[in-house]
Design a protein around this motif. Sequence first.
Motif, PDB file in Angstrom:
ATOM      1  N   GLU A 344      -2.564   3.312   0.393  1.00 59.07           N
ATOM      2  CA  GLU A 344      -1.705   3.153   1.798  1.00 59.07           C
ATOM      3  C   GLU A 344      -1.519   1.638   1.872  1.00 59.07           C
ATOM      4  OE1 GLU A 344       0.167   5.103   3.695  1.00 59.07           O
ATOM      5  OE2 GLU A 344       0.698   3.488   5.038  1.00 59.07           O
ATOM      6  N   SER A 382      -3.208   9.755  -5.258  1.00 55.94           N
ATOM      7  CA  SER A 382      -2.417  10.443  -3.843  1.00 55.94           C
ATOM      8  C   SER A 382      -1.884  11.701  -4.246  1.00 55.94           C
ATOM      9  CB  SER A 382      -1.553   9.438  -3.572  1.00 55.94           C
ATOM     10  OG  SER A 382      -0.890   8.849  -4.584  1.00 55.94           O
ATOM     11  N   GLU A 385       2.125  15.227  -1.502  1.00 57.50           N
ATOM     12  CA  GLU A 385       2.619  15.323  -0.372  1.00 57.50           C
ATOM     13  C   GLU A 385       2.425  13.722   0.482  1.00 57.50           C
ATOM     14  OE1 GLU A 385       0.178  17.776   2.190  1.00 57.50           O
ATOM     15  OE2 GLU A 385       1.546  17.448   3.972  1.00 57.50           O
ATOM     16  N   GLU A 386       1.337  13.106  -0.141  1.00 58.70           N
ATOM     17  CA  GLU A 386       1.326  11.656   0.164  1.00 58.70           C
ATOM     18  C   GLU A 386       2.377  10.939  -0.379  1.00 58.70           C
ATOM     19  OE1 GLU A 386      -3.356  10.779   1.044  1.00 58.70           O
ATOM     20  OE2 GLU A 386      -2.336  11.173  -1.107  1.00 58.70           O
ATOM     21  N   SER A 388       5.378  11.944  -1.575  1.00 58.53           N
ATOM     22  CA  SER A 388       6.834  12.374  -0.806  1.00 58.53           C
ATOM     23  C   SER A 388       6.785  11.714   0.505  1.00 58.53           C
ATOM     24  CB  SER A 388       6.902  13.830  -0.605  1.00 58.53           C
ATOM     25  OG  SER A 388       6.780  14.570  -1.770  1.00 58.53           O
ATOM     26  N   ASP A 389       5.807  11.585   1.224  1.00 55.87           N
ATOM     27  CA  ASP A 389       5.814  10.925   2.485  1.00 55.87           C
ATOM     28  C   ASP A 389       6.160   9.458   2.223  1.00 55.87           C
ATOM     29  OD1 ASP A 389       5.338  10.639   5.380  1.00 55.87           O
ATOM     30  OD2 ASP A 389       3.443   9.425   4.783  1.00 55.87           O
ATOM     31  N   ARG A 390       5.579   8.852   1.552  1.00 50.97           N
ATOM     32  CA  ARG A 390       5.717   7.417   1.004  1.00 50.97           C
ATOM     33  C   ARG A 390       7.271   7.118   0.756  1.00 50.97           C
ATOM     34  NH1 ARG A 390       0.195   6.134  -1.841  1.00 50.97           N
ATOM     35  NH2 ARG A 390      -1.000   6.270  -0.206  1.00 50.97           N
ATOM     36  N   HIS A 392       9.676   8.991   1.532  1.00 47.75           N
ATOM     37  CA  HIS A 392      10.604   9.116   2.710  1.00 47.75           C
ATOM     38  C   HIS A 392      10.569   7.996   3.681  1.00 47.75           C
ATOM     39  CE1 HIS A 392      12.644  11.558   5.992  1.00 47.75           C
ATOM     40  NE2 HIS A 392      11.667  11.204   6.758  1.00 47.75           N
ATOM     41  N   ARG A 393       9.446   7.359   3.789  1.00 43.19           N
ATOM     42  CA  ARG A 393       9.181   6.371   4.768  1.00 43.19           C
ATOM     43  C   ARG A 393      10.001   5.032   4.078  1.00 43.19           C
ATOM     44  NH1 ARG A 393       3.068   6.345   4.830  1.00 43.19           N
ATOM     45  NH2 ARG A 393       3.186   4.345   5.702  1.00 43.19           N
TER      46      ARG A 393
END
Length: 468
Positions: A344, A382, A385-386, A388-390, A392-393
């Motif tokens: 992260e 990772s 899901e992590e 995809s989240d990154r 997206h952000r």
Amino acid sequence: MQLPDYKEARKRHQAKVEKETYVFDNDAVNIGLNKTYHIKTYGCQMNEHDSENIKAMLEQLGFTEEEDMEKADLIILNTCSIRENAHNKAFGMLGRLKHLKEDRKDLIIGLCGCMAQEEKVVEELMKKYKYVNLVFGTHNLHRLPYILNEAFKTRKQVIEVYSKEGNIVEGIPVKRANKFKAFVNIMYGCDKFCTYCIVPYTRGKQRSRDKDDILKEVNNLVKQGYQEVTLLGQNVNAYGKDLDIDYKMENLLEDVAKTGIPRVRFMTSHPWDFTDNMIEMIKKYPNIMPSVHLPVQSGSNKILKLMGRKYTKEEYIKLFDKLKTIPNVTISTDIIVGFPSEEESDFEETLDLVNYCKYDNGYTFIFSPREGTPAAKLKDMSTLEEKSDRLHRLNEIMNKYFLESNQKMVGKVVDVLVDGPSEKEGMLCGYTDTNKLINFVGDESLIGKIIKVEVTDAKTWSLDGKQK
Ligand code: 5AD
Ligand code: SF4
């Protein structure tokens, strides 16, 4: 039969690159008479341009182009290997073609491009996709007439893929997709070996075309009334490094600008070889467009090192700041999220860098392990899901800056090379010098011309305007 070999593809010898000239294969003459072809192209501009060569060779053999794939006698897939989804698309299409071939036994199917250079892919084609008639790689495009002739004669699967580092073949005919914008290869292959990237394996050793061949091609385009050339290479700033003469990208940029072609673009740049002199040339010649694609890939020094990018975040920013001294310049980038061992905190450093650079445009990807590359062997920390989240952000922030960059244009009058009808009903579209897509109302007679347009509205991915 000649199959791809990854061990060979990885090697880089000192031997000089040989230059060959395309020779028309007389044995294959007229094999395409009364037959039609259809090519599906995946991937980058390099592939788009290769397809322009393939089309011209096929037309020399008598084939004519068929827009409707289902009606064509010959279907060629020009494929890309850069990420897994490019693979899936091509294999999905092969599945569709199987059904087509069940109804039409004499349909000929070919596969070429980057996937043809992969051992695993070709093994699979030999085992499970016997109905693919011909397979040829990126180094032997020019052998297409011969390979096709063999496939027609023998009705067996013909595979010819070279894995040696690659020569340069001049004189391959070209059927350009566009009458006023042209791609011109200035170099082939790549020696950077970024750890995630398959290109050095599929496209071979970095080799620059002779400047005289490039300038001859550009001068011809000028004579034909072309308005724009894009100088193509995997890493264009390294142009000339492998040549015996002291002639680099900055010299080539200057000479191409001096041909008088109204617009010069170039892609892709690696931050490593971007010199101050190149920046000076962009400033000096108004026909070198002020828009640079400068992939950063990550904002974390730890990840950049694992990627083998050979620069730090600080060095990238230094270059970025220098590029920003070019008046009105726009800068775009590529970023990969979810590289093995990206935490992260690494990702947040990427966000910090994006917040600093405020890119005008860019492309973002989730890391895709490519078999045979070093990064594919690294332990992945990772979850999807992590990742995809990154992604997206990251996209949210990138998109915010694209919109801001476009909003700054509102009220300005810009030069636009008119491409053709827009996706927006009743409008035309084209690109500004800074490489922004703009839609406006205008007469079709403007297509292929550079005109003045006032920007009236900004979206994330495009501008609206009215002709001045
Ligand atoms: N996974 C994800 N993205 C990749 N790219 C290249 N290789 C990979 C990979 N294995 C991206 C890089 C490059 C762009 C053309 O594709 O960002 O700049
Ligand atoms: Fe282009 Fe690279 Fe894809 Fe090959 S793998 S088509 S060089 S993007």
